[in-house]
Design a protein around this motif. Structure first.
Motif, PDB file in Angstrom:
ATOM      1  N   GLN A  79       0.847  -1.183   0.000  1.00  0.00           N
ATOM      2  CA  GLN A  79       0.000   0.000   0.000  1.00  0.00           C
ATOM      3  C   GLN A  79       0.881   1.230   0.000  1.00  0.00           C
ATOM      4  OE1 GLN A  79      -2.936  -0.036   3.119  1.00  0.00           O
ATOM      5  NE2 GLN A  79      -4.185  -1.586   2.122  1.00  0.00           N
ATOM      6  N   CYS A  80       0.327   2.319  -0.536  1.00  0.00           N
ATOM      7  CA  CYS A  80       1.102   3.549  -0.703  1.00  0.00           C
ATOM      8  C   CYS A  80       0.594   4.631   0.241  1.00  0.00           C
ATOM      9  CB  CYS A  80       1.016   4.036  -2.147  1.00  0.00           C
ATOM     10  SG  CYS A  80       1.664   2.861  -3.354  1.00  0.00           S
ATOM     11  N   ASN A  81       1.452   5.615   0.463  1.00  0.00           N
ATOM     12  CA  ASN A  81       1.063   6.766   1.252  1.00  0.00           C
ATOM     13  C   ASN A  81      -0.044   7.536   0.552  1.00  0.00           C
ATOM     14  OD1 ASN A  81       3.026   6.189   3.200  1.00  0.00           O
ATOM     15  ND2 ASN A  81       4.582   7.388   2.141  1.00  0.00           N
ATOM     16  N   GLN A  82      -0.727   8.380   1.320  1.00  0.00           N
ATOM     17  CA  GLN A  82      -1.800   9.186   0.756  1.00  0.00           C
ATOM     18  C   GLN A  82      -1.248  10.050  -0.377  1.00  0.00           C
ATOM     19  OE1 GLN A  82      -3.798  11.591   3.621  1.00  0.00           O
ATOM     20  NE2 GLN A  82      -5.312  12.380   2.189  1.00  0.00           N
ATOM     21  N   GLY A  83      -2.011  10.121  -1.441  1.00  0.00           N
ATOM     22  CA  GLY A  83      -1.579  10.888  -2.601  1.00  0.00           C
ATOM     23  C   GLY A  83      -0.773  10.080  -3.587  1.00  0.00           C
ATOM     24  N   HIS A  84      -0.572   8.792  -3.318  1.00  0.00           N
ATOM     25  CA  HIS A  84       0.150   7.897  -4.218  1.00  0.00           C
ATOM     26  C   HIS A  84      -0.726   6.685  -4.520  1.00  0.00           C
ATOM     27  CE1 HIS A  84       3.392  10.297  -2.423  1.00  0.00           C
ATOM     28  NE2 HIS A  84       4.096  10.024  -3.507  1.00  0.00           N
ATOM     29  N   GLU A  85      -0.380   5.983  -5.581  1.00  0.00           N
ATOM     30  CA  GLU A  85      -1.074   4.761  -5.947  1.00  0.00           C
ATOM     31  C   GLU A  85      -0.053   3.734  -6.420  1.00  0.00           C
ATOM     32  OE1 GLU A  85      -3.723   5.629  -9.108  1.00  0.00           O
ATOM     33  OE2 GLU A  85      -2.168   6.418 -10.453  1.00  0.00           O
ATOM     34  N   LEU A  86      -0.468   2.469  -6.374  1.00  0.00           N
ATOM     35  CA  LEU A  86       0.431   1.402  -6.784  1.00  0.00           C
ATOM     36  C   LEU A  86       0.697   1.469  -8.285  1.00  0.00           C
ATOM     37  CD1 LEU A  86      -0.750  -1.741  -4.763  1.00  0.00           C
ATOM     38  CD2 LEU A  86       1.418  -0.531  -4.547  1.00  0.00           C
ATOM     39  N   ALA A  87       1.954   1.268  -8.636  1.00  0.00           N
ATOM     40  CA  ALA A  87       2.336   1.196 -10.041  1.00  0.00           C
ATOM     41  C   ALA A  87       1.923  -0.172 -10.594  1.00  0.00           C
ATOM     42  CB  ALA A  87       3.843   1.417 -10.179  1.00  0.00           C
TER      43      ALA A  87
ATOM     44  N   GLN B 114       3.507   5.492  -7.200  1.00  0.00           N
ATOM     45  CA  GLN B 114       3.627   6.635  -8.078  1.00  0.00           C
ATOM     46  C   GLN B 114       2.631   7.716  -7.659  1.00  0.00           C
ATOM     47  OE1 GLN B 114       2.917   4.799 -11.871  1.00  0.00           O
ATOM     48  NE2 GLN B 114       0.688   4.804 -11.649  1.00  0.00           N
ATOM     49  N   ASP B 115       3.001   8.949  -7.914  1.00  0.00           N
ATOM     50  CA  ASP B 115       2.195  10.083  -7.488  1.00  0.00           C
ATOM     51  C   ASP B 115       0.862  10.117  -8.231  1.00  0.00           C
ATOM     52  OD1 ASP B 115       1.664  12.714  -6.271  1.00  0.00           O
ATOM     53  OD2 ASP B 115       1.931  13.432  -8.323  1.00  0.00           O
ATOM     54  N   ILE B 116      -0.189  10.493  -7.513  1.00  0.00           N
ATOM     55  CA  ILE B 116      -1.503  10.679  -8.114  1.00  0.00           C
ATOM     56  C   ILE B 116      -1.642  12.146  -8.506  1.00  0.00           C
ATOM     57  CG2 ILE B 116      -3.994  10.605  -7.731  1.00  0.00           C
ATOM     58  CD1 ILE B 116      -3.539   8.400  -5.703  1.00  0.00           C
ATOM     59  N   ASP B 117      -1.946  12.385  -9.754  1.00  0.00           N
ATOM     60  CA  ASP B 117      -2.154  13.758 -10.215  1.00  0.00           C
ATOM     61  C   ASP B 117      -3.619  14.120  -9.974  1.00  0.00           C
ATOM     62  OD1 ASP B 117      -2.172  16.206 -11.358  1.00  0.00           O
ATOM     63  OD2 ASP B 117      -1.661  15.566 -13.387  1.00  0.00           O
ATOM     64  N   GLU B 118      -3.893  14.630  -8.773  1.00  0.00           N
ATOM     65  CA  GLU B 118      -5.271  14.963  -8.431  1.00  0.00           C
ATOM     66  C   GLU B 118      -5.849  16.025  -9.350  1.00  0.00           C
ATOM     67  OE1 GLU B 118      -3.183  13.610  -4.666  1.00  0.00           O
ATOM     68  OE2 GLU B 118      -2.749  14.998  -6.300  1.00  0.00           O
ATOM     69  N   CYS B 119      -5.003  16.872  -9.885  1.00  0.00           N
ATOM     70  CA  CYS B 119      -5.487  17.957 -10.741  1.00  0.00           C
ATOM     71  C   CYS B 119      -6.104  17.436 -12.033  1.00  0.00           C
ATOM     72  CB  CYS B 119      -4.343  18.916 -11.060  1.00  0.00           C
ATOM     73  SG  CYS B 119      -3.643  19.731  -9.596  1.00  0.00           S
ATOM     74  N   SER B 120      -5.730  16.218 -12.428  1.00  0.00           N
ATOM     75  CA  SER B 120      -6.270  15.650 -13.666  1.00  0.00           C
ATOM     76  C   SER B 120      -7.639  15.018 -13.467  1.00  0.00           C
ATOM     77  CB  SER B 120      -5.300  14.602 -14.221  1.00  0.00           C
ATOM     78  OG  SER B 120      -5.179  13.501 -13.333  1.00  0.00           O
ATOM     79  N   PHE B 121      -8.090  14.890 -12.218  1.00  0.00           N
ATOM     80  CA  PHE B 121      -9.369  14.242 -11.963  1.00  0.00           C
ATOM     81  C   PHE B 121     -10.533  15.072 -12.492  1.00  0.00           C
ATOM     82  CE2 PHE B 121      -7.667  11.837  -8.012  1.00  0.00           C
ATOM     83  CZ  PHE B 121      -6.990  10.975  -8.865  1.00  0.00           C
TER      84      PHE B 121
ATOM     85  N   ASN C 178      -0.364  20.478  -8.790  1.00  0.00           N
ATOM     86  CA  ASN C 178      -0.031  19.145  -8.294  1.00  0.00           C
ATOM     87  C   ASN C 178       1.348  19.154  -7.656  1.00  0.00           C
ATOM     88  OD1 ASN C 178      -0.660  16.201  -8.173  1.00  0.00           O
ATOM     89  ND2 ASN C 178       1.207  16.070  -9.385  1.00  0.00           N
ATOM     90  N   SER C 179       1.506  18.345  -6.608  1.00  0.00           N
ATOM     91  CA  SER C 179       2.785  18.177  -5.924  1.00  0.00           C
ATOM     92  C   SER C 179       2.906  16.716  -5.512  1.00  0.00           C
ATOM     93  CB  SER C 179       2.875  19.099  -4.699  1.00  0.00           C
ATOM     94  OG  SER C 179       1.827  18.833  -3.780  1.00  0.00           O
ATOM     95  N   PRO C 180       4.127  16.221  -5.238  1.00  0.00           N
ATOM     96  CA  PRO C 180       4.283  14.806  -4.870  1.00  0.00           C
ATOM     97  C   PRO C 180       3.441  14.441  -3.651  1.00  0.00           C
ATOM     98  CG  PRO C 180       6.416  15.785  -5.362  1.00  0.00           C
ATOM     99  CD  PRO C 180       5.422  16.913  -5.340  1.00  0.00           C
ATOM    100  N   GLY C 181       2.496  13.570  -3.871  1.00  0.00           N
ATOM    101  CA  GLY C 181       1.652  13.088  -2.790  1.00  0.00           C
ATOM    102  C   GLY C 181       0.509  14.007  -2.416  1.00  0.00           C
ATOM    103  N   SER C 182       0.356  15.131  -3.087  1.00  0.00           N
ATOM    104  CA  SER C 182      -0.689  16.068  -2.695  1.00  0.00           C
ATOM    105  C   SER C 182      -0.965  17.027  -3.848  1.00  0.00           C
ATOM    106  CB  SER C 182      -0.269  16.826  -1.436  1.00  0.00           C
ATOM    107  OG  SER C 182      -1.312  17.669  -0.985  1.00  0.00           O
ATOM    108  N   TYR C 183      -1.705  18.081  -3.528  1.00  0.00           N
ATOM    109  CA  TYR C 183      -1.990  19.152  -4.488  1.00  0.00           C
ATOM    110  C   TYR C 183      -2.408  20.379  -3.697  1.00  0.00           C
ATOM    111  CZ  TYR C 183      -7.016  18.688  -3.729  1.00  0.00           C
ATOM    112  OH  TYR C 183      -8.261  18.676  -3.168  1.00  0.00           O
ATOM    113  N   SER C 184      -2.429  21.512  -4.339  1.00  0.00           N
ATOM    114  CA  SER C 184      -2.868  22.743  -3.695  1.00  0.00           C
ATOM    115  C   SER C 184      -3.607  23.598  -4.713  1.00  0.00           C
ATOM    116  CB  SER C 184      -1.681  23.522  -3.112  1.00  0.00           C
ATOM    117  OG  SER C 184      -0.763  23.868  -4.140  1.00  0.00           O
ATOM    118  N   CYS C 185      -4.448  24.491  -4.197  1.00  0.00           N
ATOM    119  CA  CYS C 185      -5.217  25.396  -5.051  1.00  0.00           C
ATOM    120  C   CYS C 185      -4.651  26.803  -4.937  1.00  0.00           C
ATOM    121  CB  CYS C 185      -6.688  25.386  -4.652  1.00  0.00           C
ATOM    122  SG  CYS C 185      -7.514  23.785  -4.877  1.00  0.00           S
ATOM    123  N   GLU C 186      -4.675  27.494  -6.050  1.00  0.00           N
ATOM    124  CA  GLU C 186      -4.228  28.883  -6.080  1.00  0.00           C
ATOM    125  C   GLU C 186      -5.331  29.757  -6.648  1.00  0.00           C
ATOM    126  OE1 GLU C 186      -0.559  29.367  -8.125  1.00  0.00           O
ATOM    127  OE2 GLU C 186       0.631  28.362  -6.567  1.00  0.00           O
TER     128      GLU C 186
END
Length: 387
Positions: free
Chosen positions: A172-180, A187-194, A205-213
């Protein structure tokens, strides 16, 4: 004559001897003498029992004899002189000395029915070779029992978190990541692409997370929304003392505190009147200045501003119209009553942009048969964004 009489666990051998004694006159009298001997015991190697019919030691099928030979859902595998408790996924091959074992990938299914007795000569100890081949994720211990391998301790195969399973393991991967695709790397999840819903304005997007501007003139509210910054209240504007700061969505504008132009003079805040009848010929006697801001791409039709008569006289009739500033037909003035009307937005407007619309109320005096007018000059500021 001598004979063998079977007895459970041992034999009792009885010699029956007929002794015939010759008598006179050629007569014979026979007497039956019975001679009992001590029973003879036949012992077998542990795991075998003596078969009186075949007079041989046969293997004991503990799996058929004992209902709870194996605990925990493991399968019971009978073999010569004993039995094995193995996981249901284990593969086992039992051979005699000198036999060649099959390839490891060929499983041997556990017997679904009791096996036929395996017979060995009495008093003869069988020595063979048992080859135990375990499935992937298991290995035999000292007793040739397949035991689970804890891959998380022995191999550390996972990039983030490893959880041991019976016969396998799970990564299992840390939050913001998914199994390759290899199921061990993360590998990092690109939440912005959802979805564009992730952020109201821009997703980073950032490794393991994302932020809004948010754009300039806005500040982040919560995690995704953008809220307008009121520069006029915050004091971050650059308007002069003789100017009024007006905040709109995404910015601010500076307007003169005295908007009146000749021949009008200021009578009160945002109100200008014309005192000279000669100079005001054909002009409205008063002009009221109002300001409002709306968001871009606002759904239409939308009621955005209400014009209201301040004085209502008897025997008068009021009409309303857009006198100027509506060349593109972006607005419509709907009469609500004899004293009010509603300005309606008819088209979505893009910004930032400023619209100046003159709204006129014409009052017709029925008894004296004359009319007058007043003008409201509305400045509509459209923001750059739909928030």
């Amino acid at each position: 004559m001598a004979g063998h009489v079977p007895w459970p666990g041992h034999h009792v051998i009885v010699n029956m001897l007929w002794i015939c004694v010759g008598l006179l006159a050629g007569l014979f009298s026979c007497a039956l003498l019975q001679e009992a001997q001590e029973p003879i015991s036949y012992s077998c190697t542990e795991g075998y029992e003596y078969d009186s019919v075949s007079e041989q030691c046969k293997d004991i099928d503990e799996c058929a004899l004992l209902d709870d030979a194996c605990k925990g859902g493991m399968q019971c595998i009978n073999h010569y002189g004993g039995y094995l408790c193995l996981p249901k996924s284990a593969r086992i091959f039992i051979s005699k000395e000198g036999e060649e074992a099959p390839p490891p990938q060929e499983p041997v299914a556990p017997p679904s029915q009791p096996q036929a007795p395996r017979m060995f000569p009495g008093r003869v100890s069988y020595t063979g070779r048992t080859t135990v081949r375990c499935s992937a994720g298991f290995m035999p211990d000292e007793q040739n029992v397949c035991r689970d391998i804890n891959e998380c301790d022995t191999q550390s195969p996972c990039e983030h978190h490893c959880y041991n399973l019976i016969g396998s393991f799970l990564c299992q991967c840390n939050q913001g990541h998914e199994l390759a695709p290899d199921l061990v790397s993360c590998q990092d999840i690109d939440e912005c692409s959802f979805s564009s819903y992730m952020c109201q304005y821009q997703c980073i997007n950032s490794p393991g997370s994302y932020s809004c501007e948010c754009p300039e003139g806005y500040q982040l509210q919560g995690n995704r929304l953008c809220q307008d910054v009121n520069e006029c209240e915050a004091g971050t504007h650059n308007c002069q003392d003789d100017e009024m700061c007006w905040n709109y969505y995404g910015g601010f504008r500076c307007y003169p505190r005295n908007p009146c132009e000749a021949p009008y003079t200021q009578s009160s805040e945002n109100r200008c009147i014309c005192r000279s009848q000669n100079e005001c010929q054909g002009l409205p006697p008063s002009i009221v200045y109002k300001y409002m801001s709306i968001q871009a791409e606002r759904p239409v039709p939308a009621d955005i501003f209400q014009i209201q008569a301040t004085n209502i006289y008897a025997n008068t009739h009021n009409t309303f119209r857009i006198k100027a500033g509506n060349e593109a037909g972006d607005f419509f003035l709907r009469r609500s009553s004899n004293a009010s009307a509603m300005l309606v937005l008819t088209k979505p407007l893009s910004g930032p942009r400023e619209y100046v619309v003159d709204l006129e109320m014409i009052t017709h005096h029925l008894t004296m048969n004359y009319h007058s007018s007043s003008l409201l000059r509305l400045t509509v500021i459209v923001g750059a964004y739909a928030f």
